[in-house]
Write a protein that holds these residues in place. Structure first.
Motif, PDB file in Angstrom:
ATOM      1  N   UNK A  18       0.854  -1.200   0.000  1.00  0.00           N
ATOM      2  CA  UNK A  18       0.000   0.000   0.000  1.00  0.00           C
ATOM      3  C   UNK A  18       0.883   1.241   0.000  1.00  0.00           C
ATOM      4  N   UNK A  19       1.874   1.259   0.886  1.00  0.00           N
ATOM      5  CA  UNK A  19       2.799   2.403   0.975  1.00  0.00           C
ATOM      6  C   UNK A  19       3.530   2.594  -0.356  1.00  0.00           C
ATOM      7  N   UNK A  20       3.983   1.514  -0.951  1.00  0.00           N
ATOM      8  CA  UNK A  20       4.703   1.610  -2.224  1.00  0.00           C
ATOM      9  C   UNK A  20       3.808   2.147  -3.337  1.00  0.00           C
ATOM     10  N   UNK A  21       2.557   1.694  -3.400  1.00  0.00           N
ATOM     11  CA  UNK A  21       1.624   2.191  -4.417  1.00  0.00           C
ATOM     12  C   UNK A  21       1.384   3.689  -4.223  1.00  0.00           C
ATOM     13  N   UNK A  22       1.205   4.109  -2.984  1.00  0.00           N
ATOM     14  CA  UNK A  22       1.037   5.548  -2.706  1.00  0.00           C
ATOM     15  C   UNK A  22       2.256   6.329  -3.165  1.00  0.00           C
ATOM     16  N   UNK A  23       3.451   5.856  -2.802  1.00  0.00           N
ATOM     17  CA  UNK A  23       4.688   6.568  -3.178  1.00  0.00           C
ATOM     18  C   UNK A  23       4.806   6.703  -4.687  1.00  0.00           C
ATOM     19  N   UNK A  24       4.488   5.608  -5.384  1.00  0.00           N
ATOM     20  CA  UNK A  24       4.645   5.600  -6.833  1.00  0.00           C
ATOM     21  C   UNK A  24       3.771   6.663  -7.502  1.00  0.00           C
ATOM     22  N   UNK A  25       2.540   6.836  -7.022  1.00  0.00           N
ATOM     23  CA  UNK A  25       1.616   7.739  -7.697  1.00  0.00           C
ATOM     24  C   UNK A  25       1.426   9.089  -7.008  1.00  0.00           C
ATOM     25  N   UNK A  26       1.661   9.155  -5.703  1.00  0.00           N
ATOM     26  CA  UNK A  26       1.429  10.405  -4.976  1.00  0.00           C
ATOM     27  C   UNK A  26       2.708  11.069  -4.487  1.00  0.00           C
ATOM     28  N   UNK A  27       3.791  10.333  -4.448  1.00  0.00           N
ATOM     29  CA  UNK A  27       5.027  10.848  -3.874  1.00  0.00           C
ATOM     30  C   UNK A  27       5.053  10.573  -2.375  1.00  0.00           C
ATOM     31  N   UNK A  28       6.073  11.086  -1.705  1.00  0.00           N
ATOM     32  CA  UNK A  28       6.211  10.776  -0.284  1.00  0.00           C
ATOM     33  C   UNK A  28       5.529  11.777   0.632  1.00  0.00           C
ATOM     34  N   UNK A  29       5.310  12.989   0.183  1.00  0.00           N
ATOM     35  CA  UNK A  29       4.655  14.004   1.008  1.00  0.00           C
ATOM     36  C   UNK A  29       3.917  14.958   0.067  1.00  0.00           C
ATOM     37  N   UNK A  30       2.788  14.509  -0.491  1.00  0.00           N
ATOM     38  CA  UNK A  30       2.141  15.258  -1.572  1.00  0.00           C
ATOM     39  C   UNK A  30       1.752  16.698  -1.230  1.00  0.00           C
ATOM     40  N   UNK A  31       1.340  16.971  -0.013  1.00  0.00           N
ATOM     41  CA  UNK A  31       0.926  18.330   0.357  1.00  0.00           C
ATOM     42  C   UNK A  31       2.061  19.115   1.015  1.00  0.00           C
TER      43      UNK A  31
END
Length: 181
Positions: A18-31
């Motif tokens: 889940x964390x990896x999928x988020x990183x791939x598409x949203x980055x590590x700190x999107x806001x």
């Protein structure tokens, strides 16, 4: 192709995916939030994590963070009490990610329908807030949501970003998605 939706916790062996999928598409700190790692760990610990699986591969994820505790990003950016009479009956829909191979078609609608079914059956939550941008705001409006605030400014560590606050009722999302299938 064997598609299913599950709810997992942060202790699940699947959570790293889940964390990896988020990183791939949203980055590590999107806001570009300050103290992001600590805040994100608290959000993850207090949220429901719905995953969309193709056989054993996570191809989508949605984090559902209950409001009223001051943990969600939307609560940091907006006074949600102005829009939700009982914030504890609402949740922040965030970290919605779908692998690009599954975008388009019915995958997103199926994932959101299964998420709505699970939330209706297993929680007391009835209302949805989403602080989002562009296409995601349009998607939520298309599911029966309405924009409560446009142009919400968030000044992160490096740059200011603009968001829309969208309000949805879980029952309406369920009915809209099921009616479109």
């Amino acid at each position: 192709m064997s598609l299913s939706v599950q709810v997992i916790g942060t202790a699940s062996e699947l959570f790293e995916s889940v964390i990896e999928l988020r990183r791939r598409y949203l980055g590590t700190n999107p806001a570009r939030e300050d103290d992001f790692d600590r805040r994100e760990a608290l959000r993850d610990a207090s949220s429901y994590h719905l995953i969309y699986l193709d056989t054993d591969e996570i191809v989508g994820t949605l984090r559902v963070t209950p409001l009223g505790h001051g943990l969600s990003f939307v609560e940091r950016a907006v006074d949600v009490r102005r829009y939700f009479q009982h914030p504890t009956d609402a949740f922040d829909a965030n970290r919605l990610v779908l692998d690009e191979r599954y975008r388009g078609g019915k995958h997103l609608r199926m994932f959101l329908l299964q998420a709505a079914i699970w939330l209706k059956a297993n929680t007391h939550l009835r209302f949805i807030s989403a602080l989002c941008r562009g296409q995601l705001a349009a998607l939520y409006v298309g599911l029966g949501g309405r924009v409560l605030m446009d142009d919400v400014a968030w000044a992160g560590e490096q740059a200011e970003r603009r968001y829309s606050l969208v309000y949805l009722e879980l029952e309406s999302v369920y009915n809209n998605v099921i009616g479109a299938n």
